[in-house]
Write an enzyme that holds these catalytic residues in place. Structure first.
Site, PDB file in Angstrom:
ATOM      1  N   ARG A 190      11.226  -1.291  11.113  1.00  0.00           N
ATOM      2  CA  ARG A 190      10.055  -0.932  11.914  1.00  0.00           C
ATOM      3  C   ARG A 190       9.886  -1.898  13.084  1.00  0.00           C
ATOM      4  O   ARG A 190      10.017  -3.101  12.917  1.00  0.00           O
ATOM      5  CB  ARG A 190       8.802  -0.922  11.033  1.00  0.00           C
ATOM      6  CG  ARG A 190       8.518   0.441  10.448  1.00  0.00           C
ATOM      7  CD  ARG A 190       7.417   0.434   9.443  1.00  0.00           C
ATOM      8  NE  ARG A 190       6.193  -0.229   9.876  1.00  0.00           N
ATOM      9  CZ  ARG A 190       5.082  -0.277   9.140  1.00  0.00           C
ATOM     10  NH1 ARG A 190       5.060   0.305   7.960  1.00  0.00           N
ATOM     11  NH2 ARG A 190       4.012  -0.891   9.581  1.00  0.00           N
TER      12      ARG A 190
ATOM     13  N   LYS B  74       0.838  -1.216   0.000  1.00  0.00           N
ATOM     14  CA  LYS B  74       0.000   0.000   0.000  1.00  0.00           C
ATOM     15  C   LYS B  74       0.872   1.265   0.000  1.00  0.00           C
ATOM     16  O   LYS B  74       0.663   2.179  -0.798  1.00  0.00           O
ATOM     17  CB  LYS B  74      -0.933   0.027   1.235  1.00  0.00           C
ATOM     18  CG  LYS B  74      -1.859  -1.166   1.347  1.00  0.00           C
ATOM     19  CD  LYS B  74      -2.760  -1.075   2.562  1.00  0.00           C
ATOM     20  CE  LYS B  74      -2.027  -1.113   3.887  1.00  0.00           C
ATOM     21  NZ  LYS B  74      -1.341  -2.392   4.171  1.00  0.00           N
TER      22      LYS B  74
ATOM     23  N   ARG C 200      -9.747   0.629   8.209  1.00  0.00           N
ATOM     24  CA  ARG C 200      -9.232  -0.680   8.568  1.00  0.00           C
ATOM     25  C   ARG C 200     -10.253  -1.471   9.373  1.00  0.00           C
ATOM     26  O   ARG C 200      -9.928  -2.546   9.871  1.00  0.00           O
ATOM     27  CB  ARG C 200      -8.016  -0.452   9.455  1.00  0.00           C
ATOM     28  CG  ARG C 200      -6.725  -1.004   8.937  1.00  0.00           C
ATOM     29  CD  ARG C 200      -5.725  -0.665  10.002  1.00  0.00           C
ATOM     30  NE  ARG C 200      -4.469  -1.267   9.847  1.00  0.00           N
ATOM     31  CZ  ARG C 200      -3.473  -0.764   9.140  1.00  0.00           C
ATOM     32  NH1 ARG C 200      -3.621   0.338   8.458  1.00  0.00           N
ATOM     33  NH2 ARG C 200      -2.317  -1.371   9.133  1.00  0.00           N
TER      34      ARG C 200
ATOM     35  N   ARG D  93      12.102  -5.229   4.886  1.00  0.00           N
ATOM     36  CA  ARG D  93      11.727  -3.824   4.731  1.00  0.00           C
ATOM     37  C   ARG D  93      12.633  -2.906   5.556  1.00  0.00           C
ATOM     38  O   ARG D  93      13.006  -3.209   6.676  1.00  0.00           O
ATOM     39  CB  ARG D  93      10.277  -3.611   5.167  1.00  0.00           C
ATOM     40  CG  ARG D  93       9.900  -2.124   5.150  1.00  0.00           C
ATOM     41  CD  ARG D  93       8.440  -1.872   5.151  1.00  0.00           C
ATOM     42  NE  ARG D  93       7.766  -2.372   6.319  1.00  0.00           N
ATOM     43  CZ  ARG D  93       6.446  -2.321   6.473  1.00  0.00           C
ATOM     44  NH1 ARG D  93       5.693  -1.823   5.504  1.00  0.00           N
ATOM     45  NH2 ARG D  93       5.883  -2.798   7.552  1.00  0.00           N
TER      46      ARG D  93
ATOM     47  N   ARG E 243      -0.364  -8.882  13.254  1.00  0.00           N
ATOM     48  CA  ARG E 243      -0.976  -7.923  12.314  1.00  0.00           C
ATOM     49  C   ARG E 243      -1.787  -8.653  11.242  1.00  0.00           C
ATOM     50  O   ARG E 243      -2.863  -8.196  10.851  1.00  0.00           O
ATOM     51  CB  ARG E 243       0.109  -7.046  11.671  1.00  0.00           C
ATOM     52  CG  ARG E 243       0.637  -5.993  12.643  1.00  0.00           C
ATOM     53  CD  ARG E 243       1.991  -5.467  12.225  1.00  0.00           C
ATOM     54  NE  ARG E 243       2.005  -4.828  10.934  1.00  0.00           N
ATOM     55  CZ  ARG E 243       3.103  -4.703  10.181  1.00  0.00           C
ATOM     56  NH1 ARG E 243       4.253  -5.188  10.595  1.00  0.00           N
ATOM     57  NH2 ARG E 243       3.038  -4.084   9.027  1.00  0.00           N
TER      58      ARG E 243
HETATM   59  P1  AP5 Z   1       4.872  -1.535   1.891  1.00  0.00           P
HETATM   60  O1  AP5 Z   1       4.583  -0.663   0.730  1.00  0.00           O
HETATM   61  O2  AP5 Z   1       5.568  -0.949   3.068  1.00  0.00           O
HETATM   62  O3  AP5 Z   1       3.543  -2.323   2.338  1.00  0.00           O
HETATM   63  P2  AP5 Z   1       2.286  -1.800   3.159  1.00  0.00           P
HETATM   64  O4  AP5 Z   1       1.080  -2.461   2.576  1.00  0.00           O
HETATM   65  O5  AP5 Z   1       2.294  -0.314   3.242  1.00  0.00           O
HETATM   66  O6  AP5 Z   1       2.615  -2.485   4.551  1.00  0.00           O
HETATM   67  P3  AP5 Z   1       2.527  -1.882   6.019  1.00  0.00           P
HETATM   68  O7  AP5 Z   1       3.259  -2.861   6.895  1.00  0.00           O
HETATM   69  O8  AP5 Z   1       2.937  -0.451   6.063  1.00  0.00           O
HETATM   70  O9  AP5 Z   1       0.999  -2.003   6.281  1.00  0.00           O
HETATM   71  P4  AP5 Z   1       0.313  -2.023   7.604  1.00  0.00           P
HETATM   72  O10 AP5 Z   1      -1.076  -1.904   7.117  1.00  0.00           O
HETATM   73  O11 AP5 Z   1       0.593  -3.184   8.463  1.00  0.00           O
HETATM   74  O12 AP5 Z   1       1.002  -0.832   8.436  1.00  0.00           O
HETATM   75  P5  AP5 Z   1       0.623   0.711   8.622  1.00  0.00           P
HETATM   76  O13 AP5 Z   1       1.851   1.509   8.577  1.00  0.00           O
HETATM   77  O14 AP5 Z   1      -0.515   1.084   7.773  1.00  0.00           O
HETATM   78  O15 AP5 Z   1       5.738  -2.777   1.324  1.00  0.00           O
HETATM   79  C1  AP5 Z   1       6.295  -3.733   2.200  1.00  0.00           C
HETATM   80  C2  AP5 Z   1       7.712  -4.129   1.711  1.00  0.00           C
HETATM   81  O16 AP5 Z   1       7.607  -4.771   0.446  1.00  0.00           O
HETATM   82  C3  AP5 Z   1       8.669  -2.955   1.482  1.00  0.00           C
HETATM   83  O17 AP5 Z   1       9.956  -3.367   1.845  1.00  0.00           O
HETATM   84  C4  AP5 Z   1       8.578  -2.673  -0.034  1.00  0.00           C
HETATM   85  O18 AP5 Z   1       9.785  -2.121  -0.531  1.00  0.00           O
HETATM   86  C5  AP5 Z   1       8.333  -4.070  -0.570  1.00  0.00           C
HETATM   87  N1  AP5 Z   1       7.448  -4.089  -1.756  1.00  0.00           N
HETATM   88  C6  AP5 Z   1       6.262  -3.442  -1.908  1.00  0.00           C
HETATM   89  N2  AP5 Z   1       5.706  -3.741  -3.103  1.00  0.00           N
HETATM   90  C7  AP5 Z   1       6.562  -4.623  -3.714  1.00  0.00           C
HETATM   91  C8  AP5 Z   1       6.555  -5.307  -4.965  1.00  0.00           C
HETATM   92  N3  AP5 Z   1       5.547  -5.171  -5.850  1.00  0.00           N
HETATM   93  N4  AP5 Z   1       7.605  -6.126  -5.255  1.00  0.00           N
HETATM   94  C9  AP5 Z   1       8.617  -6.288  -4.383  1.00  0.00           C
HETATM   95  N5  AP5 Z   1       8.697  -5.655  -3.199  1.00  0.00           N
HETATM   96  C10 AP5 Z   1       7.683  -4.837  -2.855  1.00  0.00           C
HETATM   97  O19 AP5 Z   1       0.104   0.670  10.148  1.00  0.00           O
HETATM   98  C11 AP5 Z   1       1.000   0.454  11.225  1.00  0.00           C
HETATM   99  C12 AP5 Z   1       0.230   0.396  12.516  1.00  0.00           C
HETATM  100  O20 AP5 Z   1      -0.424   1.666  12.774  1.00  0.00           O
HETATM  101  C13 AP5 Z   1      -0.909  -0.625  12.570  1.00  0.00           C
HETATM  102  O21 AP5 Z   1      -0.447  -1.920  12.908  1.00  0.00           O
HETATM  103  C14 AP5 Z   1      -1.803  -0.022  13.653  1.00  0.00           C
HETATM  104  O22 AP5 Z   1      -1.272  -0.235  14.938  1.00  0.00           O
HETATM  105  C15 AP5 Z   1      -1.720   1.467  13.340  1.00  0.00           C
HETATM  106  N6  AP5 Z   1      -2.749   1.891  12.380  1.00  0.00           N
HETATM  107  C16 AP5 Z   1      -2.525   2.364  11.121  1.00  0.00           C
HETATM  108  N7  AP5 Z   1      -3.676   2.655  10.502  1.00  0.00           N
HETATM  109  C17 AP5 Z   1      -4.674   2.363  11.387  1.00  0.00           C
HETATM  110  C18 AP5 Z   1      -6.097   2.431  11.325  1.00  0.00           C
HETATM  111  N8  AP5 Z   1      -6.731   2.859  10.221  1.00  0.00           N
HETATM  112  N9  AP5 Z   1      -6.791   2.053  12.419  1.00  0.00           N
HETATM  113  C19 AP5 Z   1      -6.182   1.626  13.534  1.00  0.00           C
HETATM  114  N10 AP5 Z   1      -4.837   1.522  13.663  1.00  0.00           N
HETATM  115  C20 AP5 Z   1      -4.085   1.883  12.586  1.00  0.00           C
HETATM  116 MG    MG Z   2       2.549   1.079   4.806  1.00  0.00          MG
END
Ligand code: AP5
Ligand code: MG
Length: 207
Positions: free
Chosen positions: A153, A13, A88, A122, A164
């Site tokens: 992270r 994402k 989410r 990552r 997660r």
């Molecule tokens: P990346 O792009 O970082 O993936 P992502 O989907 O953004 O993964 P996240 O771990 O950030 O998602 P998340 O939903 O768990 O965490 P968030 O920060 O939103 O890609 C991952 C890796 O793969 C990278 O190394 C990238 O380079 C590689 N990659 C990507 N695409 C690729 C491809 N096509 N080919 C090869 N490699 C690739 O949330 C964190 C925390 O915040 C949550 O756990 C929660 O505690 C809180 N939080 C956030 N939003 C909410 C909400 N709405 N409600 C409640 N709590 C929330």
């Molecule tokens: Mg992310």
């Protein structure tokens, strides 16, 4: 255009939102980035959510909804935005429907094996919010965009990733059906290289 990026942790994402933001000229709104900034700066919110985020849990809906509602009211969102990591839960999705009319929810479909491989390599830049993978970095410690120091992270530890993924399946996965019923869902195969996945997204976005 008002776009939601749906998908499991590590589905890409953030990576796709950054590319879309550059191409479409609309901001990426990442609740995860907002929370990590508050953690880093040890704001009252940061202290309140520290244990939740580092343990892989979800920040309470009422806090998250209020933050997004205020952020989307800012001037740079007037022509559209890319929501990365919000909504989410069904409560968040229903709240969003009350203050914004979304054009499209893009669901990035990726297998758990790919997710674990991506998250274990990552690296994150706390200075510019850049996200990278060790396999594409010449130096795993230095941000190739701004020169900042890359970090792993907290919530990318294996046991936290599993938690997660569990919460994703329980609380976030039902949103796929929610947006399908609204006729706004497009599902994209999120496996394959970054450019391949990105082109798939551009092909399915409404014109
Ligand atoms: P990346 O792009 O970082 O993936 P992502 O989907 O953004 O993964 P996240 O771990 O950030 O998602 P998340 O939903 O768990 O965490 P968030 O920060 O939103 O890609 C991952 C890796 O793969 C990278 O190394 C990238 O380079 C590689 N990659 C990507 N695409 C690729 C491809 N096509 N080919 C090869 N490699 C690739 O949330 C964190 C925390 O915040 C949550 O756990 C929660 O505690 C809180 N939080 C956030 N939003 C909410 C909400 N709405 N409600 C409640 N709590 C929330
Ligand atoms: Mg992310």
């Amino acid at each position: 255009m008002k776009i939601i990026l749906l998908g499991a942790p590590g589905s890409g994402k953030g990576t796709m939102a950054q590319k879309l933001t550059n191409e479409l000229g609309i901001p990426q709104i990442s609740t995860g980035d907002i929370f990590r900034k508050n953690l880093k700066e040890e704001t009252p919110l940061g202290l309140q959510i520290k244990d939740i985020v580092s343990g892989g849990g979800l920040v309470p809906d009422e806090i998250t909804i209020e933050i997004v509602k205020n952020r989307l009211a800012e001037a740079d969102c007037a022509n559209g935005f890319i929501l990365d990591g919000f909504p989410r839960s069904l409560v968040q999705a229903e709240a969003l429907d009350k203050f914004q009319d979304i054009d499209c929810a893009v669901n990035l479909d990726v297998s758990n094996d790919v997710i674990v491989a991506r998250l274990s390599g990552r690296r994150f830049c706390p200075d510019c919010n850049g996200t990278f993978h060790v396999s594409t970095l010449s130096d795993a410690n230095v941000c190739p965009v701004c020169g900042g120091k890359l970090v792993i992270r907290q919530d990318d530890r294996e046991e936290t990733v599993l938690e997660r993924l569990r919460i994703y399946g329980e609380t976030t996965f039902p949103l796929i059906d929610y947006y399908a019923r609204q006729g706004k869902l497009v599902t994209v195969d999120g496996s394959g290289g970054i450019e391949v996945v990105y082109r798939r997204i551009l092909e399915v976005l409404p014109r």
